[in-house]
Design an enzyme around this catalytic site. Sequence first.
Site, PDB file in Angstrom:
ATOM      1  N   TYR A   1       0.831  -1.197   0.000  1.00 60.85           N
ATOM      2  CA  TYR A   1       0.000   0.000   0.000  1.00 60.85           C
ATOM      3  C   TYR A   1       0.866   1.247   0.000  1.00 60.85           C
ATOM      4  CZ  TYR A   1       0.994   0.751   4.975  1.00 60.85           C
ATOM      5  OH  TYR A   1       1.621   1.016   6.159  1.00 60.85           O
TER       6      TYR A   1
ATOM      7  N   ARG B   1       7.777   4.038  -4.823  1.00 58.99           N
ATOM      8  CA  ARG B   1       7.837   3.228  -3.606  1.00 58.99           C
ATOM      9  C   ARG B   1       6.858   2.057  -3.679  1.00 58.99           C
ATOM     10  NH1 ARG B   1       7.386   6.253   2.014  1.00 58.99           N
ATOM     11  NH2 ARG B   1       5.215   6.355   1.392  1.00 58.99           N
TER      12      ARG B   1
ATOM     13  N   LYS C   1       6.152  -0.908   2.165  1.00 62.59           N
ATOM     14  CA  LYS C   1       4.873  -0.766   2.855  1.00 62.59           C
ATOM     15  C   LYS C   1       4.056  -2.005   2.513  1.00 62.59           C
ATOM     16  CE  LYS C   1       3.562   3.999   3.874  1.00 62.59           C
ATOM     17  NZ  LYS C   1       4.588   4.239   4.845  1.00 62.59           N
TER      18      LYS C   1
ATOM     19  N   GLU D   1      14.389   3.414  12.616  1.00 62.87           N
ATOM     20  CA  GLU D   1      13.282   4.359  12.416  1.00 62.87           C
ATOM     21  C   GLU D   1      12.199   4.154  13.454  1.00 62.87           C
ATOM     22  OE1 GLU D   1      10.842   3.870   8.917  1.00 62.87           O
ATOM     23  OE2 GLU D   1      11.492   1.812   8.681  1.00 62.87           O
TER      24      GLU D   1
HETATM   25  C1  LIG Z   1       5.143   5.341   5.611  1.00 63.44           C
HETATM   26  C2  LIG Z   1       6.278   5.130   6.527  1.00 63.44           C
HETATM   27  C3  LIG Z   1       7.181   6.167   6.814  1.00 63.44           C
HETATM   28  C4  LIG Z   1       6.981   7.576   6.333  1.00 63.44           C
HETATM   29  O1  LIG Z   1       7.066   7.743   4.975  1.00 63.44           O
HETATM   30  P1  LIG Z   1       6.404   9.012   4.253  1.00 63.44           P
HETATM   31  O2  LIG Z   1       6.624   8.735   2.830  1.00 63.44           O
HETATM   32  O3  LIG Z   1       7.163  10.212   4.697  1.00 63.44           O
HETATM   33  O4  LIG Z   1       4.985   9.070   4.660  1.00 63.44           O
HETATM   34  C5  LIG Z   1       8.280   5.869   7.621  1.00 63.44           C
HETATM   35  N1  LIG Z   1       8.457   4.649   8.140  1.00 63.44           N
HETATM   36  C6  LIG Z   1       7.589   3.636   7.918  1.00 63.44           C
HETATM   37  C7  LIG Z   1       7.852   2.305   8.521  1.00 63.44           C
HETATM   38  C8  LIG Z   1       6.472   3.859   7.109  1.00 63.44           C
HETATM   39  O5  LIG Z   1       5.612   2.867   6.901  1.00 63.44           O
END
Ligand SMILES: *Cc1c(COP(=O)(O)O)cnc(C)c1O
Length: 371
Positions: A64, A90, A191, A223
């Site tokens: 997603y 992505r 994702k 992260e």
């Molecule tokens: C979506 C997500 C992010 C943030 O990504 P953006 O593109 O800035 O929204 C960071 N870490 C994880 C694990 C994510 O799923």
Amino acid sequence: MPFPPSPRDGIEWSKLSAAIQVNGHIQSRWSRETGIWSEPEFIQDPFLRVHGLAPVFHYGQEAYEGLKREAFRALGGEIHIVRPDFHASRLKHSSSLVSIPPIPKEHFLRCVHLAVGINAEFVPPNDTEGMLYIRPVVFGSGACILLDSTDEYPFCVYIITAGAYHGVEPLDALILEDFDRTAPRGTGSGKVGGNYSPVMLAKSEGFDITLHLDSQTRSEIEEFSTSAFVGVKVDGANITLVVPDSQNVMSSVTCDSVQHLARSLRWAVERRPIEYEELLHFSEIMACGTAVTLVPIKSITRKSTPDKFIYQNGNKEPGPCARKLAAMLQDIHKGRAKDTFGWLTEKMALPPQWGVEYIGIITPMNMKKSG
Ligand SMILES: *Cc1c(COP(=O)(O)O)cnc(C)c1O
């Protein structure tokens, strides 16, 4: 009727919730038979009819995207989308991790445009804090119990409305020690469903947000569970942004934009492994993602140690760097500052074949396609 329509009357934009029923979503399907993604369709019904033996349910075959606050009404009322091409790349990457056929960038962009276009009346006015959330999702739907690629993959782009997020208050973070988000050479950079459902139960123990170290050595910062890590070092007048360089973290569009903004301010940007001990030396830390934009962190705790790192004296206010970057990002998104980076799409228009009958006050009477 001109496009885009004005924001719908009678909505309290700052109190929006996902409960508002939008006009519908966009669907396109890949089938083995054709080997291509079908023409996008407008579907009113948010429910999907999917075979119970589809690999999405049994093997988690899905990927997603999330574009929150990324469809905006500019000062003149026109609608822009922020960096949708980043999300297209992505999703391609995430899909490749779970054996889903790639969605070509142009097709992704078209479906996202259409989804926003048919729901344009729900894009909040420029001067409110409400937001639109674009949620593309693709999954394996053909009945197939073998661990083999299936025959059909629907790609849907949903739109959700969301109210103001009062999220600038700095947060307390906990380092997760008895749970690793992803393995080295695993799927952490995508994702994909499997990376998220286990986190739901990871114990945050009263903390606002959880931080992951690398799972192999537990010595480097990776992260936050759903947002990127950004550290700031200040040395006199010199400011340096430090972001983790790891195969296992998500490439974040917000973090990428923040790095561009920092460079434009002549701050240094370092992308490299970040040792745990370095947490001592940051003056500010932020969590970045389109869901939160940029949230300051006021403390980081690791329970197996006496360590508790405090930032900005544990203040309730964001630090100066977080405030600066958040304001710059907002100004570009809202059309108050010039978009020198080319992040905003051209002023949005719906392709003619989608006709104005989809726009404005839509009633089931004037919808052409529905499911
Ligand atoms: C979506 C997500 C992010 C943030 O990504 P953006 O593109 O800035 O929204 C960071 N870490 C994880 C694990 C994510 O799923």
